[in-house]
Motif scaffolding. Sequence first.
Motif, PDB file in Angstrom:
ATOM      1  N   UNK A   9     -14.566  46.388  26.009  1.00 38.07           N
ATOM      2  CA  UNK A   9     -14.991  46.039  24.474  1.00 38.07           C
ATOM      3  C   UNK A   9     -14.348  44.694  24.244  1.00 38.07           C
ATOM      4  N   UNK A  10     -15.079  43.700  24.132  1.00 39.76           N
ATOM      5  CA  UNK A  10     -14.311  42.400  23.778  1.00 39.76           C
ATOM      6  C   UNK A  10     -14.308  42.160  22.221  1.00 39.76           C
ATOM      7  N   UNK A  11     -14.098  40.883  21.655  1.00 32.78           N
ATOM      8  CA  UNK A  11     -14.375  40.478  20.345  1.00 32.78           C
ATOM      9  C   UNK A  11     -15.794  40.362  19.868  1.00 32.78           C
ATOM     10  N   UNK A  12     -16.735  40.141  20.662  1.00 31.15           N
ATOM     11  CA  UNK A  12     -18.138  39.863  20.415  1.00 31.15           C
ATOM     12  C   UNK A  12     -19.007  40.460  21.049  1.00 31.15           C
ATOM     13  N   UNK A  13     -18.660  41.104  22.145  1.00 31.72           N
ATOM     14  CA  UNK A  13     -19.310  41.896  23.179  1.00 31.72           C
ATOM     15  C   UNK A  13     -19.092  43.202  23.666  1.00 31.72           C
ATOM     16  N   UNK A  30     -22.190  42.155  16.250  1.00 33.25           N
ATOM     17  CA  UNK A  30     -22.168  41.045  14.924  1.00 33.25           C
ATOM     18  C   UNK A  30     -20.903  40.621  14.671  1.00 33.25           C
ATOM     19  N   UNK A  31     -19.801  41.161  15.269  1.00 32.99           N
ATOM     20  CA  UNK A  31     -18.475  40.928  14.908  1.00 32.99           C
ATOM     21  C   UNK A  31     -18.166  39.658  15.403  1.00 32.99           C
ATOM     22  N   UNK A  32     -17.391  39.041  14.314  1.00 33.41           N
ATOM     23  CA  UNK A  32     -16.836  37.596  14.550  1.00 33.41           C
ATOM     24  C   UNK A  32     -15.261  37.525  14.405  1.00 33.41           C
ATOM     25  N   UNK A  40     -11.203  38.269  10.931  1.00 35.11           N
ATOM     26  CA  UNK A  40     -12.150  39.014  11.467  1.00 35.11           C
ATOM     27  C   UNK A  40     -13.217  39.125  10.379  1.00 35.11           C
ATOM     28  N   UNK A  41     -14.514  39.352  10.909  1.00 35.75           N
ATOM     29  CA  UNK A  41     -15.475  39.497   9.829  1.00 35.75           C
ATOM     30  C   UNK A  41     -16.867  40.022  10.626  1.00 35.75           C
ATOM     31  N   UNK A  42     -18.051  39.990  10.021  1.00 34.61           N
ATOM     32  CA  UNK A  42     -19.240  40.518  10.644  1.00 34.61           C
ATOM     33  C   UNK A  42     -20.218  39.229  10.154  1.00 34.61           C
ATOM     34  N   UNK A  43     -21.210  38.837  11.134  1.00 37.76           N
ATOM     35  CA  UNK A  43     -22.065  37.922  10.976  1.00 37.76           C
ATOM     36  C   UNK A  43     -23.426  38.942  11.219  1.00 37.76           C
ATOM     37  N   UNK A  44     -24.031  39.298  10.099  1.00 35.51           N
ATOM     38  CA  UNK A  44     -25.204  40.093  10.399  1.00 35.51           C
ATOM     39  C   UNK A  44     -26.412  39.593  11.169  1.00 35.51           C
ATOM     40  N   UNK A  45     -26.596  40.173  12.202  1.00 36.73           N
ATOM     41  CA  UNK A  45     -27.856  39.304  13.154  1.00 36.73           C
ATOM     42  C   UNK A  45     -27.251  38.390  14.027  1.00 36.73           C
ATOM     43  N   UNK A  46     -26.101  38.003  14.136  1.00 40.48           N
ATOM     44  CA  UNK A  46     -25.526  37.147  15.161  1.00 40.48           C
ATOM     45  C   UNK A  46     -25.692  37.478  16.585  1.00 40.48           C
ATOM     46  N   UNK A  47     -25.526  38.893  16.756  1.00 40.42           N
ATOM     47  CA  UNK A  47     -25.679  39.443  18.174  1.00 40.42           C
ATOM     48  C   UNK A  47     -27.193  39.045  18.772  1.00 40.42           C
TER      49      UNK A  47
END
Length: 259
Positions: A9-13, A30-32, A40-47
């Motif tokens: 598990x990485x930071x974004x994947x 969606x983690x950023x 740290x944060x979440x960008x909803x839909x980024x993934x």
Amino acid sequence: MSRRRQIYEGKAKILYEGPEPGTIIQYFKDDATAFNAQKKGTISGKGVLNNRISEHLFTMLATIGIPTHFIRRLNMREQLVRQVEIVPIEVVVRNVVAGSLAKRFGLEDGTALPRTIIEYYYKDDALGDPLITDEHISAFGWASQDEMHDIADMAIRINDFMAGLFAGVGIRLVDFKLEFGRLFDNEFSRIILADEISPDGCRLWDMKTNDKMDKDRFRLDLGGEVEAYTEVARRLGLLPDGAVSTVLDLDEHRKARGK
Ligand code: TMP
Ligand code: ASP
């Protein structure tokens, strides 16, 4: 839920064991994070957007002969890729002064570079990904000279192609990060492009307004992250016209911040 095995598990994947030997499933979260995961944060839909954008770029790069790990997209958040041994080097390609280059040399953001610069960083979060040279790579055995030759050659070809692709849709490719891996065939291995290419690891500026359409919106608290990523996908022709209800208005975010 499937009981497939999580490999990493990485930071974004997240990486899962794939259906056949030698394959991996990349799940886009969606983690950023920024500044070496201090922010740290979440960008909803980024993934979902990064999965689609990276699929497109890897597919296009394959058409010009760049070998990549990409096999096919499986669903909204997952793609099937070839298992590789990641070379522990982040390859940064720069066309325009920004970010750490501006800081390191006291240069003005947005200045076009007289030639493309390739930089290498040692991929180690605990050390904060330090800038390295070919000397370190060779002395510490992170990659062979032949491998570095292939990596530098591919990085330039990828940059030439992507700079043109983005320019065609009104986006300036300021800089970006690549990762490569070793694909093994018995005792032999060859270097192929791995990881992802998405607005998380690129600086993409609107050519007319200079608006940032990448993770700098998160790093610098500009807001409008998902709108910006959506607009990148839309311009690349990845979203059907009219399917996007959020009309990009980065101007509004800028005005709201009084800039
Ligand atoms: P930098 O200016 O902060 O060195 O970043 C150069 C490019 O590399 C920029 O497009 C963002 C990307 N990048 C990553 O993808 N991961 C990282 O950990 C860092 C520091 C930069
Ligand atoms: N992704 C990196 C981190 O959070 C840094 C960045 O992209 O700014 O560690």
